[in-house]
Scaffold this active site. Sequence first.
Site, PDB file in Angstrom:
ATOM      1  N   GLY A 134       0.841  -1.211   0.000  1.00 25.23           N
ATOM      2  CA  GLY A 134       0.000   0.000   0.000  1.00 25.23           C
ATOM      3  C   GLY A 134       0.862   1.242   0.000  1.00 25.23           C
ATOM      4  O   GLY A 134       2.057   1.175  -0.309  1.00 25.23           O
ATOM      5  N   ASN A 135       0.286   2.361   0.296  1.00 22.61           N
ATOM      6  CA  ASN A 135       1.078   3.593   0.429  1.00 22.61           C
ATOM      7  C   ASN A 135       0.477   4.461   1.526  1.00 22.61           C
ATOM      8  O   ASN A 135      -0.551   4.118   2.100  1.00 22.61           O
ATOM      9  CB  ASN A 135       1.174   4.326  -0.917  1.00 22.61           C
ATOM     10  CG  ASN A 135      -0.182   4.741  -1.434  1.00 22.61           C
ATOM     11  OD1 ASN A 135      -0.876   5.544  -0.808  1.00 22.61           O
ATOM     12  ND2 ASN A 135      -0.584   4.178  -2.574  1.00 22.61           N
ATOM     13  N   ARG A 136       1.128   5.581   1.810  1.00 22.28           N
ATOM     14  CA  ARG A 136       0.756   6.376   2.989  1.00 22.28           C
ATOM     15  C   ARG A 136      -0.378   7.368   2.751  1.00 22.28           C
ATOM     16  O   ARG A 136      -0.647   8.213   3.591  1.00 22.28           O
ATOM     17  CB  ARG A 136       1.979   7.144   3.499  1.00 22.28           C
ATOM     18  CG  ARG A 136       3.077   6.265   4.006  1.00 22.28           C
ATOM     19  CD  ARG A 136       4.217   7.112   4.552  1.00 22.28           C
ATOM     20  NE  ARG A 136       5.447   6.350   4.593  1.00 22.28           N
ATOM     21  CZ  ARG A 136       5.743   5.459   5.532  1.00 22.28           C
ATOM     22  NH1 ARG A 136       4.901   5.211   6.497  1.00 22.28           N
ATOM     23  NH2 ARG A 136       6.887   4.810   5.488  1.00 22.28           N
TER      24      ARG A 136
END
Length: 402
Positions: free
Chosen positions: A207-209
């Site tokens: 995923g990412n932030r």
Amino acid sequence: MRGKKILIGVTGSIAAYKSAFLVRLLVKEGCDVKVVMTDTAKDFVAPLTFSVLSKSPVATVFANRETGEWTNHVELGLWADAMVIAPATANTTAAMASGICDNLLLAVYLSARCPVFIAPAMDLDMWKHPSTVSNLEKLKSFGNQIITPAFGELASGLTGEGRMEEPENILAILKNFFSHDLPLSGKKVLVTAGPTYENIDPVRFIGNRSSGKMGFAIADELAKQGAEVVLISGPSALTINGNSIHRIDVESAKEMYDACMQHSGSMDMIIMAAAVADYRPESASTQKIKKQNNLMSVSLTPTDDILSELGKRKKVGQVIVGFALETSNELENAKDKLRRKNLDFIVLNSLNDAGAGFNHDTNRIRMIDSAMNTQEFDLKSKTDVAKDIVHVIVEHLNSKKA
Ligand code: CTP
């Protein structure tokens, strides 16, 4: 109606109890509601009822003799986006028509610069009396809007015209009024927000932030400007309200792709604020992957570029806005994306700007249009950045109309 400031004036009629429902409906719609009551209105419903429902103190008098505390009627009048006098008695409408100002409600009415809606409530003969008819004609000629009472059983036991319009119908009248004067009324907009999660196995993902804050703020601002919004969001803890925002939750880039393709055809605008994964695991394991003592690798395959596909399918007149998050050669990279993906605007944020980018409450953007004009903005809250982005798009739509 979200965020609209509505001032309800309640006068002395049994229909005052219906105004409590009106306040409740408006609060549920996301309006900020304040109530001002006349002295006789308090004989029918206690101010406490309205202050609890509106979550705001009720104004009833100019000043408290003991404490010297006073209510600024001018401020109340200027605060409101609309004032609704419901119920409006024959006495109050007569006073309003002749400019009498011997109570707080009448003073607020006289100082209000916003549109005023009057919902009369009275017995059928009072309603038909020539002085009531002429007072209401006069009030109409001043630009006020009269919400004609309904036909039915009246407090006197008689049946006829004079019942204050039902709260649901007053709400509908207000909604209709506000929907016409907004710059994006009638426009449909697709907004994407948040990250995507690409499964490695049933418990792990890449995923990412991204928090979704920017996309959610844009959806909210678009709805405030009258648009009907479809918000396609990757996993995000954020919540959003509003009848004109339809939220669709997705997880992976593939799910976001499918949802975007399903809805994009009917949209006037598309704003792609999501941080879509560029790669996903080539195959996600259906079982949890067990720990091994040797080197472990996951092969990745590119996801479909949603924005590029939307750019290819762009309809005549459709406006597409993309985002670029860059760390080097920012302007060139963003302009290149704008061209490659057939966009009308690209919003550039640089990770080199302190306070900008993922998981911050602030952002600093530059907006580039298809003629490669660049507008720079200061570091602002994401809510204010959303206002800037929507403002630029509204100006663009207006310039195309002119
Ligand atoms: N985007 C998309 N689908 C993807 C990847 C990105 O729709 N699979 C969209 C993003 O929502 C954003 C824009 O494309 O609006 C820019 O994304 P970005 O990943 O920065 O651009 P790329 O073209 O993938 O270029 P790079 O990652 O090399 O910077």
